[in-house]
Design a protein around this motif. Structure first.
Motif, mmCIF file in Angstrom:
data_model
loop_
_atom_site.group_PDB
_atom_site.id
_atom_site.type_symbol
_atom_site.label_atom_id
_atom_site.label_comp_id
_atom_site.label_asym_id
_atom_site.label_seq_id
_atom_site.Cartn_x
_atom_site.Cartn_y
_atom_site.Cartn_z
ATOM 1 N N PHE A 126 6.766 2.547 -6.007
ATOM 2 C CA PHE A 126 5.811 4.150 -5.037
ATOM 3 C C PHE A 126 4.771 4.593 -5.587
ATOM 4 C CE2 PHE A 126 8.827 6.275 -6.530
ATOM 5 C CZ PHE A 126 8.258 7.876 -7.208
ATOM 6 N N ARG A 127 3.906 4.184 -5.067
ATOM 7 C CA ARG A 127 2.636 4.126 -6.001
ATOM 8 C C ARG A 127 1.712 5.003 -7.398
ATOM 9 N NH1 ARG A 127 -3.019 5.207 -3.327
ATOM 10 N NH2 ARG A 127 -1.923 3.958 -1.743
ATOM 11 N N VAL A 150 6.108 -2.370 -0.093
ATOM 12 C CA VAL A 150 4.651 -2.167 0.617
ATOM 13 C C VAL A 150 4.577 -1.386 1.466
ATOM 14 C CG1 VAL A 150 4.840 -4.209 0.044
ATOM 15 C CG2 VAL A 150 5.855 -4.096 2.378
ATOM 16 N N TRP A 151 3.952 -1.308 2.680
ATOM 17 C CA TRP A 151 3.338 0.038 3.940
ATOM 18 C C TRP A 151 3.261 -0.962 4.931
ATOM 19 C CZ3 TRP A 151 -1.000 3.799 3.016
ATOM 20 C CH2 TRP A 151 -0.851 4.886 1.848
#
Length: 112
Positions: free
Chosen positions: A81-82, A111-112
């Motif tokens: 995650f980010r 991924v989103w």
């Protein structure tokens, strides 16, 4: 892409997003649907994208967990995650500690 006559996904040729072991990014729903239809024809099986309720059941199970792995907050062992500092999707299956209730991987993050 040849069989479905769909264009290549966005980012297809960018090194950062094109490792064969990464998830494909920049795919539109209609492209994914066309792939499933093509796969079903050549494999002789029913193939399709999960409905939202099916995906959520696979990710959350029956015990009300907020994340596929349980109740613990996301961290660098469970998901990409980010805040994990990566600048590109990681290889599929890189976070086995993030495994969902039915054994599926990569249902959170990456991924989103």
């Amino acid at each position: 892409m040849v069989a479905t006559k769909h264009e290549e996904p966005q980012f297809w040729r960018l090194d950062r997003y094109s490792d064969p072991e990464q998830p494909v990014v920049g795919v539109e729903w209609r492209d994914a649907q066309a792939f499933c239809e093509w796969l079903g024809r050549i494999a002789g099986v029913k193939a399709g994208l999960p409905r939202e309720a099916q995906w959520e059941y696979a990710a959350r199970g029956t015990d009300g967990r907020p994340y596929p792995w349980g109740h613990e907050r996301p961290d660098k062992t469970r998901a990409c995650f980010r805040a994990s500092g990566t600048r590109a999707p990681v290889k599929v299956g890189s976070y086995p500690a993030g495994r969902g209730p039915f054994g599926a991987l990569d249902q959170a993050g990456n991924v989103w």
